[in-house]
Design a protein around this motif. Structure first.
Motif, short mmCIF file in Angstrom:
data_model
loop_
_atom_site.label_atom_id
_atom_site.label_comp_id
_atom_site.label_asym_id
_atom_site.label_seq_id
_atom_site.Cartn_x
_atom_site.Cartn_y
_atom_site.Cartn_z
N GLY A 185 14.55 -17.78 16.80
CA GLY A 185 13.73 -16.74 17.40
C GLY A 185 13.71 -16.75 18.92
N LYS A 186 14.64 -17.48 19.54
CA LYS A 186 14.66 -17.58 21.01
C LYS A 186 14.98 -16.23 21.65
CE LYS A 186 17.96 -20.63 20.84
NZ LYS A 186 18.12 -20.68 19.37
N THR A 187 16.06 -15.60 21.19
CA THR A 187 16.45 -14.32 21.78
C THR A 187 15.39 -13.25 21.48
OG1 THR A 187 18.78 -14.89 21.67
CG2 THR A 187 18.27 -12.55 21.79
N THR A 188 14.81 -13.32 20.30
CA THR A 188 13.73 -12.38 19.95
C THR A 188 12.56 -12.53 20.94
OG1 THR A 188 14.37 -12.45 17.63
CG2 THR A 188 12.14 -11.67 18.11
N THR A 189 12.21 -13.76 21.27
CA THR A 189 11.13 -13.98 22.25
C THR A 189 11.51 -13.35 23.58
OG1 THR A 189 10.74 -16.12 21.20
CG2 THR A 189 9.68 -15.74 23.34
N ILE A 190 12.73 -13.63 24.03
CA ILE A 190 13.18 -13.13 25.33
C ILE A 190 13.21 -11.60 25.34
CG2 ILE A 190 15.24 -13.00 26.82
CD1 ILE A 190 15.65 -16.00 26.26
N ARG A 191 13.71 -11.01 24.28
CA ARG A 191 13.79 -9.55 24.23
C ARG A 191 12.40 -8.91 24.22
NH1 ARG A 191 18.61 -7.27 23.17
NH2 ARG A 191 17.73 -5.55 21.97
N THR A 192 11.45 -9.62 23.64
CA THR A 192 10.07 -9.11 23.66
C THR A 192 9.51 -9.20 25.08
OG1 THR A 192 9.84 -10.04 21.46
CG2 THR A 192 7.84 -9.22 22.47
N LEU A 193 9.76 -10.33 25.74
CA LEU A 193 9.27 -10.50 27.12
C LEU A 193 9.82 -9.40 28.02
CD1 LEU A 193 9.60 -14.38 27.64
CD2 LEU A 193 7.48 -13.05 27.40
N LEU A 194 11.07 -9.02 27.78
CA LEU A 194 11.73 -8.01 28.62
C LEU A 194 11.41 -6.60 28.17
CD1 LEU A 194 15.23 -9.71 28.83
CD2 LEU A 194 13.48 -9.66 30.61
N ASP A 195 10.59 -6.48 27.15
CA ASP A 195 10.20 -5.17 26.62
C ASP A 195 11.38 -4.39 26.06
OD1 ASP A 195 8.19 -3.27 26.01
OD2 ASP A 195 8.79 -2.05 27.73
N LEU A 196 12.37 -5.11 25.53
CA LEU A 196 13.50 -4.44 24.89
C LEU A 196 13.19 -4.19 23.43
CD1 LEU A 196 16.34 -6.56 26.52
CD2 LEU A 196 15.63 -4.24 27.13
N ILE A 197 12.30 -4.99 22.86
CA ILE A 197 11.79 -4.74 21.51
C ILE A 197 10.28 -4.89 21.54
CG2 ILE A 197 13.86 -5.42 20.20
CD1 ILE A 197 12.61 -8.17 19.83
N ARG A 198 9.62 -4.26 20.59
CA ARG A 198 8.16 -4.31 20.52
C ARG A 198 7.75 -5.33 19.47
NH1 ARG A 198 4.93 -3.60 23.41
NH2 ARG A 198 3.39 -2.40 22.30
N PRO A 199 6.74 -6.14 19.80
CA PRO A 199 6.28 -7.11 18.80
C PRO A 199 5.56 -6.43 17.64
CG PRO A 199 4.87 -7.18 20.74
CD PRO A 199 5.98 -6.22 21.05
N THR A 200 5.53 -7.08 16.49
CA THR A 200 4.75 -6.59 15.35
C THR A 200 3.26 -6.71 15.68
OG1 THR A 200 6.53 -7.34 13.92
CG2 THR A 200 4.41 -6.88 12.85
N SER A 201 2.91 -7.86 16.29
CA SER A 201 1.55 -8.01 16.82
C SER A 201 1.58 -9.05 17.93
CB SER A 201 0.57 -8.41 15.72
OG SER A 201 0.98 -9.63 15.15
N GLY A 202 0.47 -9.14 18.65
CA GLY A 202 0.40 -10.07 19.78
C GLY A 202 0.92 -9.43 21.05
N SER A 203 0.89 -10.17 22.14
CA SER A 203 1.30 -9.59 23.42
C SER A 203 1.81 -10.68 24.35
CB SER A 203 0.10 -8.90 24.07
OG SER A 203 -0.88 -9.87 24.36
N ALA A 204 2.41 -10.22 25.44
CA ALA A 204 2.87 -11.15 26.46
C ALA A 204 2.53 -10.59 27.82
CB ALA A 204 4.37 -11.36 26.35
N GLN A 205 2.17 -11.48 28.74
CA GLN A 205 1.95 -11.08 30.12
C GLN A 205 2.94 -11.83 31.00
OE1 GLN A 205 -2.11 -11.83 31.19
NE2 GLN A 205 -2.89 -10.42 29.67
N ILE A 206 3.45 -11.11 31.99
CA ILE A 206 4.30 -11.74 33.00
C ILE A 206 3.69 -11.41 34.35
CG2 ILE A 206 6.60 -11.74 34.02
CD1 ILE A 206 7.72 -11.15 31.25
N PHE A 207 3.52 -12.41 35.19
CA PHE A 207 2.81 -12.25 36.48
C PHE A 207 1.42 -11.63 36.24
CE2 PHE A 207 7.36 -10.99 37.65
CZ PHE A 207 7.75 -12.26 38.02
N GLY A 208 0.83 -11.90 35.09
CA GLY A 208 -0.49 -11.33 34.79
C GLY A 208 -0.45 -9.85 34.41
N LEU A 209 0.77 -9.30 34.26
CA LEU A 209 0.92 -7.89 33.90
C LEU A 209 1.38 -7.78 32.45
CD1 LEU A 209 2.92 -6.86 37.10
CD2 LEU A 209 0.51 -6.36 36.66
N ASP A 210 1.02 -6.71 31.80
CA ASP A 210 1.41 -6.54 30.40
C ASP A 210 2.91 -6.25 30.29
OD1 ASP A 210 0.37 -6.01 27.51
OD2 ASP A 210 1.78 -4.40 27.96
N SER A 211 3.60 -7.01 29.43
CA SER A 211 5.06 -6.92 29.37
C SER A 211 5.54 -5.53 28.95
CB SER A 211 5.62 -7.98 28.43
OG SER A 211 5.19 -7.71 27.11
#
Ligand SMILES: Nc1ncnc2c1ncn2[C@@H]1O[C@H](COP(=O)(O)OP(=O)(O)OP(=O)(O)O)[C@@H](O)[C@H]1O
Ligand SMILES: [Mg+2]
Length: 299
Positions: free
Chosen positions: A46-72
């Motif tokens: 699930g490494k690439t899946t995590t990265i693609r979610t962080l980059l907003d290339l795919i949308r998570p089923t649930s949950g969220s990520a923030q980068i620099f305190g901003l919504d991914s």
């Protein structure tokens, strides 16, 4: 948009299903400023899946990520200004030269520091006048690294960055990473190359089946685990005597040489060994590879 903490990457309850495939389950992770963070796990973890979610290339089923305190997702454009990314599989424009690719991507970013790009190309030994279609896979990887680094981003997200790079270029990459971290910039990288992770990362997360199996400081990861001791004795020692000690296991004996695993305090081992004539003793840290295999082996 609330800023829940000051982590550079803050992942909260991230879950991703592809149909019936549970690629990520309730992932929680913080990466701090200036860290070099290694993201490990077997194929399909699930490494690439995590990265693609962080980059907003795919949308998570649930949950969220923030980068620099901003919504991914909502703030992805603002995030990208301060982020450099090397995907696992990078497709570039075949008919362009290295310089053309960099100039084009640079224009999209509102300009490029050609002097710095030239410096990176020199250090990575990259021929920027060559067309992409005439580049080897390692050359394309270098070009990918240059485009990730060229705007001196505050955060680098790299998916298996040294895959396909020769050892000399890998060393250059390690130096670049150390420089970036010493400038207070942050690196998040996935890798299968354990010596590399051991070499450059401050902390590592181990992902297995879409769940975090461990998040440890590199130094602690090596400490909490066992060591191997080898004792060369003048005359034969009874392996049973060592085996009977607390924290000693996997004892093998061969021609007066004993080898075993030690966990915890060394004192009982030293006191028992002192009853013999000790010719030589080595005490080794396990490699990250051993630690890693243990993590994968257990349930
Ligand atoms: N687009 C997709 N559709 C369906 N399943 C997918 C898709 N992308 C990934 N998966 C599945 O999600 C899981 C996680 O894949 P992912 O690519 O994130 O793994 P990885 O840790 O990057 O592996 P590797 O080390 O091989 O690169 C795998 O079971 C994979 O088959
Ligand atoms: Mg991957």
């Amino acid at each position: 948009m609330s800023v829940s903490n000051n982590a550079v990457i803050h992942i909260e309850g991230l879950t991703k299903h592809y149909g019936s495939v549970h690629a990520l389950t309730d992932l929680r992770l913080d990466v701090h400023r200036g860290e070099v963070f290694g993201y490990l796990g077997p194929n399909g973890a699930g490494k690439t899946t995590t990265i693609r979610t962080l980059l907003d290339l795919i949308r998570p089923t649930s949950g969220s990520a923030q980068i620099f305190g901003l919504d991914s997702h909502q703030d992805s454009v603002r995030i990208r200004e301060r982020l450099g990314n090397l995907p696992g599989e990078l497709s570039l424009w075949n008919h362009m030269t290295g310089w053309e690719v960099i100039n084009y991507l640079g224009e999209l970013r509102g300009g490029v520091d050609k002097h710095y790009v030239g410096e990176l190309a020199d250090r990575l030994d990259m021929d920027m006048s060559r067309k992409v279609k005439a580049c080897s896979s390692g050359m394309k990887r270098k070009l990918g690294l240059i485009q990730a680094l060229m705007h001196k981003p505050d955060l680098l997200i790299l998916d298996e960055p040294t895959n396909g790079l020769d050892p000399l270029v890998q060393q250059t990459f390690y130096s670049l990473i150390r420089e970036i971290s010493s400038e207070g910039r942050t690196v998040f990288m996935s890798s299968h190359n354990l010596p590399e992770i051991e070499h450059v990362c401050d902390r590592v997360a181990i992902l297995r089946g879409g769940r975090l199996a461990a998040v440890e400081r590199m130094s602690d990861l090596k400490k909490v685990y066992f060591r191997w001791m080898t004792l060369r004795l003048d005359g034969d020692a009874a392996p049973q005597a060592f085996e009977a000690l607390d924290g000693v296991s996997d004892v093998t004996a061969h021609n007066g040489t004993l080898r075993f695993r030690v966990t915890g305090e060394l004192d009982p081992v030293i006191k028992l060994a002192a009853q013999y004539h000790v010719i030589d003793m080595t005490y080794e840290e396990p490699t990250l590879e051993t630690i890693f295999l243990e993590f994968y082996g257990e349930n």
